[in-house]
Design a protein around this motif. Structure first.
Motif, mmCIF file in Angstrom:
data_model
loop_
_atom_site.group_PDB
_atom_site.id
_atom_site.type_symbol
_atom_site.label_atom_id
_atom_site.label_comp_id
_atom_site.label_asym_id
_atom_site.label_seq_id
_atom_site.Cartn_x
_atom_site.Cartn_y
_atom_site.Cartn_z
ATOM 1 N N ALA A 161 0.834 -1.204 0.000
ATOM 2 C CA ALA A 161 0.000 0.000 0.000
ATOM 3 C C ALA A 161 0.867 1.252 0.000
ATOM 4 O O ALA A 161 0.566 2.237 -0.673
ATOM 5 C CB ALA A 161 -0.931 0.002 1.209
ATOM 6 N N MET A 162 1.967 1.209 0.768
ATOM 7 C CA MET A 162 2.846 2.380 0.837
ATOM 8 C C MET A 162 3.535 2.624 -0.501
ATOM 9 O O MET A 162 3.609 3.751 -0.985
ATOM 10 C CB MET A 162 3.889 2.200 1.945
ATOM 11 N N PHE A 174 -7.009 -1.531 -1.566
ATOM 12 C CA PHE A 174 -6.932 -2.967 -1.336
ATOM 13 C C PHE A 174 -8.121 -3.455 -0.526
ATOM 14 O O PHE A 174 -8.991 -2.684 -0.126
ATOM 15 C CB PHE A 174 -5.630 -3.313 -0.607
ATOM 16 N N GLN A 175 -8.100 -4.758 -0.263
ATOM 17 C CA GLN A 175 -9.239 -5.393 0.388
ATOM 18 C C GLN A 175 -9.347 -5.045 1.875
ATOM 19 O O GLN A 175 -10.391 -4.656 2.351
ATOM 20 C CB GLN A 175 -9.089 -6.911 0.226
ATOM 21 N N ASN A 224 -4.940 -2.681 6.700
ATOM 22 C CA ASN A 224 -3.555 -2.844 6.286
ATOM 23 C C ASN A 224 -3.085 -1.845 5.244
ATOM 24 O O ASN A 224 -2.027 -2.009 4.657
ATOM 25 C CB ASN A 224 -3.334 -4.255 5.763
ATOM 26 N N GLN A 225 -3.905 -0.817 4.976
ATOM 27 C CA GLN A 225 -3.435 0.202 4.043
ATOM 28 C C GLN A 225 -3.546 1.584 4.652
ATOM 29 O O GLN A 225 -3.360 2.589 3.982
ATOM 30 C CB GLN A 225 -4.216 0.132 2.733
ATOM 31 N N PHE A 226 -3.858 1.611 5.939
ATOM 32 C CA PHE A 226 -3.985 2.884 6.639
ATOM 33 C C PHE A 226 -2.627 3.197 7.254
ATOM 34 O O PHE A 226 -2.227 2.599 8.252
ATOM 35 C CB PHE A 226 -5.064 2.762 7.713
ATOM 36 N N VAL A 227 -1.902 4.122 6.651
ATOM 37 C CA VAL A 227 -0.516 4.356 7.050
ATOM 38 C C VAL A 227 -0.409 5.373 8.182
ATOM 39 O O VAL A 227 0.410 5.237 9.073
ATOM 40 C CB VAL A 227 0.324 4.827 5.841
ATOM 41 N N PHE A 236 -10.000 -0.939 -7.578
ATOM 42 C CA PHE A 236 -10.557 -1.398 -6.305
ATOM 43 C C PHE A 236 -10.425 -2.913 -6.262
ATOM 44 O O PHE A 236 -11.148 -3.612 -6.963
ATOM 45 C CB PHE A 236 -12.035 -1.017 -6.198
ATOM 46 N N ASP A 237 -9.475 -3.429 -5.474
ATOM 47 C CA ASP A 237 -9.280 -4.880 -5.414
ATOM 48 C C ASP A 237 -10.089 -5.457 -4.256
ATOM 49 O O ASP A 237 -9.623 -5.517 -3.129
ATOM 50 C CB ASP A 237 -7.795 -5.212 -5.251
ATOM 51 N N GLU A 238 -11.283 -5.888 -4.555
ATOM 52 C CA GLU A 238 -12.217 -6.432 -3.559
ATOM 53 C C GLU A 238 -12.348 -5.499 -2.359
ATOM 54 O O GLU A 238 -12.418 -5.940 -1.215
ATOM 55 C CB GLU A 238 -11.781 -7.834 -3.121
ATOM 56 N N SER A 239 -12.393 -4.211 -2.637
ATOM 57 C CA SER A 239 -12.370 -3.214 -1.564
ATOM 58 C C SER A 239 -13.626 -3.206 -0.718
ATOM 59 O O SER A 239 -13.636 -2.616 0.359
ATOM 60 C CB SER A 239 -12.187 -1.821 -2.160
ATOM 61 N N THR A 240 -14.702 -3.816 -1.212
ATOM 62 C CA THR A 240 -15.937 -3.774 -0.434
ATOM 63 C C THR A 240 -16.233 -5.104 0.243
ATOM 64 O O THR A 240 -17.206 -5.223 0.956
ATOM 65 C CB THR A 240 -17.140 -3.422 -1.340
ATOM 66 N N SER A 241 -15.343 -6.087 0.040
ATOM 67 C CA SER A 241 -15.692 -7.441 0.492
ATOM 68 C C SER A 241 -15.666 -7.581 2.009
ATOM 69 O O SER A 241 -16.252 -8.506 2.549
ATOM 70 C CB SER A 241 -14.774 -8.464 -0.150
ATOM 71 N N MET A 242 -14.959 -6.682 2.715
ATOM 72 C CA MET A 242 -14.927 -6.797 4.171
ATOM 73 C C MET A 242 -15.869 -5.806 4.847
ATOM 74 O O MET A 242 -15.787 -5.596 6.053
ATOM 75 C CB MET A 242 -13.494 -6.601 4.682
ATOM 76 N N LEU A 243 -16.744 -5.184 4.053
ATOM 77 C CA LEU A 243 -17.610 -4.147 4.617
ATOM 78 C C LEU A 243 -19.035 -4.657 4.813
ATOM 79 O O LEU A 243 -19.458 -5.619 4.181
ATOM 80 C CB LEU A 243 -17.635 -2.933 3.681
ATOM 81 N N ASP A 244 -19.763 -3.972 5.695
ATOM 82 C CA ASP A 244 -21.177 -4.304 5.858
ATOM 83 C C ASP A 244 -21.955 -3.691 4.685
ATOM 84 O O ASP A 244 -21.433 -2.845 3.963
ATOM 85 C CB ASP A 244 -21.692 -3.809 7.216
ATOM 86 N N PRO A 245 -23.220 -4.133 4.478
ATOM 87 C CA PRO A 245 -23.960 -3.692 3.287
ATOM 88 C C PRO A 245 -24.013 -2.173 3.143
ATOM 89 O O PRO A 245 -23.891 -1.642 2.040
ATOM 90 C CB PRO A 245 -25.359 -4.260 3.525
ATOM 91 N N LYS A 246 -24.145 -1.472 4.269
ATOM 92 C CA LYS A 246 -24.252 -0.025 4.208
ATOM 93 C C LYS A 246 -22.930 0.590 3.719
ATOM 94 O O LYS A 246 -22.918 1.445 2.829
ATOM 95 C CB LYS A 246 -24.604 0.520 5.591
ATOM 96 N N GLY A 247 -21.839 0.104 4.315
ATOM 97 C CA GLY A 247 -20.524 0.606 3.913
ATOM 98 C C GLY A 247 -20.263 0.309 2.442
ATOM 99 O O GLY A 247 -19.726 1.141 1.712
ATOM 100 N N ARG A 248 -20.676 -0.886 1.998
ATOM 101 C CA ARG A 248 -20.481 -1.295 0.618
ATOM 102 C C ARG A 248 -21.252 -0.377 -0.332
ATOM 103 O O ARG A 248 -20.724 0.127 -1.313
ATOM 104 C CB ARG A 248 -20.971 -2.732 0.468
#
Ligand SMILES: Nc1ncnc2c1ncn2[C@@H]1O[C@H](COP(=O)(O)OP(=O)(O)O)[C@@H](O)[C@H]1O
Ligand SMILES: [Mg+2]
Lengths: 330, 268
Positions: free
Chosen positions: A282-283, B84-85, B89-92, B161-173
């Protein structure tokens, strides 16, 4: 787990909170040096008084600072006792006469032997039935070791004499430690970990001349700070999952404890590796290149107040040195 | 105008196991492409190749008329961003503000402009009130929105968007899908990788990958009703389309119902 605080930053509002972290770090270093140069009972108490004033003006909870000193108690007592027992310079203050005279021996070997005995006691005490008796036996054994293990002979005709320098030096060391720890507690209480990181990065920048890249180190620390809560959450989840499979984290013998730790550590390692791999991607995807120049959102702004703070600290150092040179060590 | 051109692209992690085989693909500027495919079909690998996190074993990738290679990868990464999904893990950054700033700092954007862009794009994904919040105080959907803001702030033309919504709840998606739509309307080229047919239906074209090969590449409408292709790649038809198929099987002809169902499936 959520409420574990990183560092010991307590939100608040006073001039200490508004001060540039670099200023606080530099002032801390200067004042620490001053504390080492300082001598004399009066001087020490004046210094302590000034620090108390700083705590009051900075609206810092003094109880919290004292609590921070607690872990130091053992060290303080130890150094003081050590000085009283073994420092034999300066005029004699008090003599405790003793009927029977023993000869205690001390050298690194004797002390090592005693430390060994204490360790042995520490690790074996849980297997022994009468613990108090075991403790007494250990103490007697240690003293016996000092008397009989005649490896290095130095000390004692029987009477315990307390010398002036022993009291003074012991006291000074105590005071210095208290001052230094209090000052660093002030720094960590009033500075956010991220700001502290930023300040350290900036103060340590000259290290680049010996090829240490402080910017990269600061980035690593920043990411560690960011991921500690996430990893703690993760550890919590794993512990719950393991607990639901019957692992009991609260009790057990040494062997069980080791198993519990392993059952937590292994998944934590695997998760951390996966995380760091994804994070690195990501970085990089966001144009991060280690070592490349970057601009910074957080920039520290030096103000007059910061200059004045540094000047005051330098003045403190200068006056301490003057006192020492002139010989006012009251 | 083609913004992405892929020619004869092949890739493997281990030489005996090809992951992508001879992929050819062009994507037009402003287009919305969905990549469908079962687990392990090579979707994420393709995304990583596009953004230069992996290097092609053979074939070429051209982005905005610039061939992707060791020398151009940095300038190409300014044009293409990826969400990413896993939101965590992408929040720096330590805070939302810091995270949006991260990419800008890497681009050496002056501080004043950085502050401006952070405000603008945080507002765009409705995260203005959260600028000082830490990631563990945010929901997954909010973190993904921050990731989008972080990419938009870098003024990229393409977002994957690589499966960016797959870990979200319906509202977030739902919310992330709305942002994709808005961005696409504003001219951003979008590539979504998903299993979710509801997401696929929103796009212009769909690429179906199977075992590293292009199984089908057509307009969304055509792929979605292609029962055979979808079955081959273990993907499920949308419910209204299933109904249409059943009606056809039973030889029930009702044009009105049919077109209504079709409409229903296209609007998600
Ligand atoms: N880092 C890697 N090393 C080795 N093999 C990998 C790696 N990443 C993915 N693969 C393999 O490559 C294939 C495609 O993976 P991926 O592109 O992640 O698929 P998808 O995203 O479509 O689920 C899978 O068989 C997977 O096991
Ligand atoms: Mg994938």
């Amino acid at each position: 787990m959520k409420n574990i605080v990183i560092g010991r930053f307590i939100p608040g509002n006073s001039f200490l909170y508004k001060m540039d972290p670099r200023t606080k770090i530099i002032a801390l270093i200067i004042l620490m040096i001053s504390a080492f140069v300082l001598r004399g009972f009066m001087n020490m108490f004046i210094a302590l008084g000034l620090i108390l004033l700083l705590l009051l003006l900075g609206r810092i909870n003094i109880i919290r600072v004292i609590r921070g000193l607690k872990p130091l108690m053992f060290l303080l007592l130890f150094t003081f006792t050590f000085q009283i027992l073994f420092n034999e310079t300066g005029p004699v203050l008090i003599v405790f006469e003793q009927e029977a005279s023993w000869t205690l021996h001390y050298s690194w070997l004797n002390i090592l032997a005693v430390v060994g005995v204490v360790f042995f006691w520490f690790f074996t005490r849980r297997f022994v039935r009468f613990r108090l008796l075991y403790l007494v036996a250990t103490l007697v054994g240690s003293i016996a070791l000092l008397i009989n293990l005649q490896l290095g002979y130095v000390f004692n005709t029987g009477d315990l004499t307390i010398h002036q320098n022993a009291v003074e030096t012991g006291f000074f060391i105590m005071m210095r430690l208290i001052i230094i720890v209090t000052l660093s507690t002030i720094l960590t209480l009033t500075t956010k970990p991220t700001d502290l990181n930023l300040g350290l990065e900036s103060v340590l920048k000259p290290l680049k001349y010996i090829r240490i890249n402080t910017e990269e180190m600061a980035m690593i620390i920043a990411i560690a700070l960011r991921y500690i809560p996430t990893l703690l959450d993760e550890a919590n989840k794993i512990m719950l999952a393991q607990a639901s499979r019957g692992v009991d984290f609260s009790e057990g013998k040494m062997k069980d404890k080791v198993m519990q730790i392993v059952s937590l550590l292994v998944p934590m390692f695997i998760i951390s590796f996966k995380r760091s791999d994804e994070l690195a991607n990501a970085m990089e995807a966001r144009c991060f290149v280690p070592g490349n120049p970057r601009t910074r959102l957080h920039q520290l702004a030096w103000t007059y107040a910061d200059t004045i703070t540094i000047i005051i600290s330098l003045m403190a150092l200068a006056s301490v040195i003057t006192l020492r040179v002139v010989g006012i060590n009251v | 105008m083609n913004i992405i051109e892929i020619e004869n692209l092949s890739f493997y992690y281990q030489a005996d196991k090809p992951v992508l085989k001879d992929i050819n693909l062009t994507i037009k500027k402003g287009e919305w492409l969905t990549i469908l495919g079962h687990n392990g079909s090579g979707k994420s690998t393709l995304a990583k190749l596009l953004i230069g996190l992996l290097r092609a074993k053979s074939g070429t990738i051209r982005i905005d008329n610039e061939e992707l290679n060791q020398n151009t990868v940095q300038s190409i990464r300014r044009k293409i961003g990826i969400v990413f999904q896993n939101p965590d893990n992408q929040f720096v950054g330590v805070t939302v503000r810091d995270d949006i700033a991260f990419g800008l700092e890497n681009l050496s954007i002056p501080r004043e402009e950085m502050i401006e862009r952070i405000e603008t794009y945080a507002q765009k994904v409705s995260m203005s009130e959260f600028l000082n919040k830490e990631p563990h105080a945010l929901s997954g959907g909010q973190k993904q929105r921050v990731a989008i803001a972080g990419i938009l702030a870098m003024h990229t033309d393409i977002i994957i968007f690589d499966e960016s919504t797959s870990m979200l709840d319906p509202k977030g998606r739902r919310m992330i899908l709305d942002y994709m739509k808005t961005l696409n309307d504003e001219g951003v080229t979008i590539i979504t990788i998903t299993h979710d047919m509801k997401e696929a239906v929103l796009s212009d074209r769909i690429l179906v990958l199977k075992n590293g090969e292009v199984l089908k590449m057509d307009t969304a409408a055509n792929v979605l009703k292609d029962k055979i292709t979808l079955e081959k790649s273990n993907l499920e038809l949308l419910l209204p389309l299933k109904v249409i198929n059943r009606l056809e099987e039973k030889n029930i002809k009702n044009e009105e119902l049919r077109s209504y169902l079709w409409q229903l499936s296209l609007t998600g």
